[in-house]
Scaffold this active site. Structure first.
Site, PDB file in Angstrom:
ATOM      1  N   ASP A 106       0.780  -1.117  -0.044  1.00 17.28           N
ATOM      2  CA  ASP A 106       0.033   0.022  -0.017  1.00 17.28           C
ATOM      3  C   ASP A 106       1.069   1.365  -0.049  1.00 17.28           C
ATOM      4  OD1 ASP A 106       0.858  -0.428   2.529  1.00 17.28           O
ATOM      5  OD2 ASP A 106      -0.875   0.195   3.539  1.00 17.28           O
ATOM      6  N   GLU A 107       1.893   1.155  -0.219  1.00 15.15           N
ATOM      7  CA  GLU A 107       2.880   2.543  -0.134  1.00 15.15           C
ATOM      8  C   GLU A 107       4.169   2.208  -1.384  1.00 15.15           C
ATOM      9  OE1 GLU A 107       4.681   3.898   3.265  1.00 15.15           O
ATOM     10  OE2 GLU A 107       4.514   1.757   4.300  1.00 15.15           O
TER      11      GLU A 107
END
Length: 359
Positions: A106-107
């Site tokens: 997610d990043e």
């Protein structure tokens, strides 16, 4: 490398929970917890922003979360779905640069220093990326834009969810001065407490110390603290960042079937894994439990959290959740193991500590 760098940090908002709310309209606007069953040994992997209003957070025992919000909805993670959505997001980022460093599902960091998109404006690229993620994937993301990785990461955390923060060389000093020291990228609980003990509570307090003084107190970490307080971070965005894992397993002298005995053994394994993470300056998001039975068949169960961990307490919360979903089928166990993966380097190495086991 240090001149005119343009770094974007993209951080998806409550990634797993947001996917579940996107795919199941009945969950929208409700406190949603992705993780283990509160009626068993469960742990919160992540939760929606509605749940966070009750003080619920990643790695909290599910039973504690339930007590904070009895009306919360608990669901099991769908990791294959999350991985598929992550690939969609990363494919968008790859259109803006070939220098994309995936930190987790997610990043990611994106170095757009040489990109000609949006007339070369990193801010406009970040806004466009956020808009495309929303339109094409149906999720929101927060973005940080700056001239190095440390500040881009700090910026993306500043206005969540669905925010964007730009830190320029002109406003970086004011930004850093006002940031609580516990929010500094890489500063964990132990280092935070040690800094508090010498009167450092915000970024500006670090400026009172010379590099030599900080090195004297924190060894090599002191140099990093000194540089971060001045907005210095020369680390490149590394698209070839190698994913590794750290794990330990024990073959038992005698096969066992008692769950409490397994938990006791896993506590020791988790302690060794935690020590290895500290020694190697690592922390990870994914916890995997391995169980080998006396018929030599084995199974693995994994959970991926929203945040990075390295401490035995957090590792064991996950392991207890995982062992609760293992079907032993009346078979005895001959081997137990724990592996931590989805690793991120711990920028500031935490000193080894005796865990107090407080949540």
């Amino acid at each position: 490398m240090k001149e005119n760098r343009k770094i974007i940090h993209i951080d998806m908002d409550a990634f797993y929970a947001s996917i579940e709310q996107r795919d199941n309209p009945k969950y929208k606007g409700k406190p949603l917890i992705v993780g283990g069953d509160p009626n068993r040994r469960g742990v919160v992997a992540t939760c929606s922003y509605e749940a966070r209003k009750y003080g619920i957070h990643s790695a909290m025992p599910s039973l504690t979360a339930y007590k904070l919000c009895p009306k919360a909805i608990f669901i099991r993670p769908r990791m294959e779905v999350y991985k598929k959505v992550s690939r969609q997001v990363m494919n968008i980022l790859n259109e803006y640069s070939n220098l994309v460093e995936h930190l987790s599902l997610d990043e990611a960091f994106v170095d757009v220093s040489k990109s000609k998109r949006c007339k070369g404006s990193a801010t406009l690229m970040a806004l466009e990326i956020k808009e495309r993620i929303f339109k094409e994937v149906g999720l929101t993301a927060s973005a940080g834009v700056s001239f190095n990785k440390f500040l881009a990461k700090m910026a993306s955390d500043f206005r969540k969810p669905d925010g964007i923060t730009v830190i320029t060389e002109e406003n970086s000093k004011d930004f850093i001065r006002n940031i609580p020291i516990g929010k500094f990228f890489g500063v964990g609980r132990v280092t935070k407490n040690k800094l508090n003990n010498i009167g450092v509570f915000k970024g500006e307090d670090l400026l009172k110390f010379s590099e030599e003084e900080l090195i004297d107190i924190f060894s090599d970490r002191g140099k990093i603290l000194y540089e971060f307080a001045r907005g210095i971070d020369n680390r490149p965005v590394n698209p070839y960042r190698i994913r590794k894992s750290i794990g330990k397993e024990i073959t038992l002298r005698e096969d066992i079937e008692d769950i409490d005995e397994m938990i006791e053994i896993l506590e020791r394994i988790a302690e060794r894994v935690s020590e290895s993470l500290c020694l190697l300056n690592k922390k990870g998001k994914t916890v995997t439990l391995k169980v080998k039975f006396n018929d030599f068949k084995h199974i693995t169960r994994s959970i991926t959290l929203e945040h990075f961990l390295k401490e035995q307490k957090e590792i064991m919360e996950c392991v207890k959740d995982l062992i609760s979903i293992v079907d032993f089928k009346n078979k005895k166990v001959r081997l137990l193991g724990i592996t931590i993966s989805s690793l991120e380097e711990n920028i500031i190495t935490e000193e080894r500590e005796q865990l107090s086991f407080d949540v």
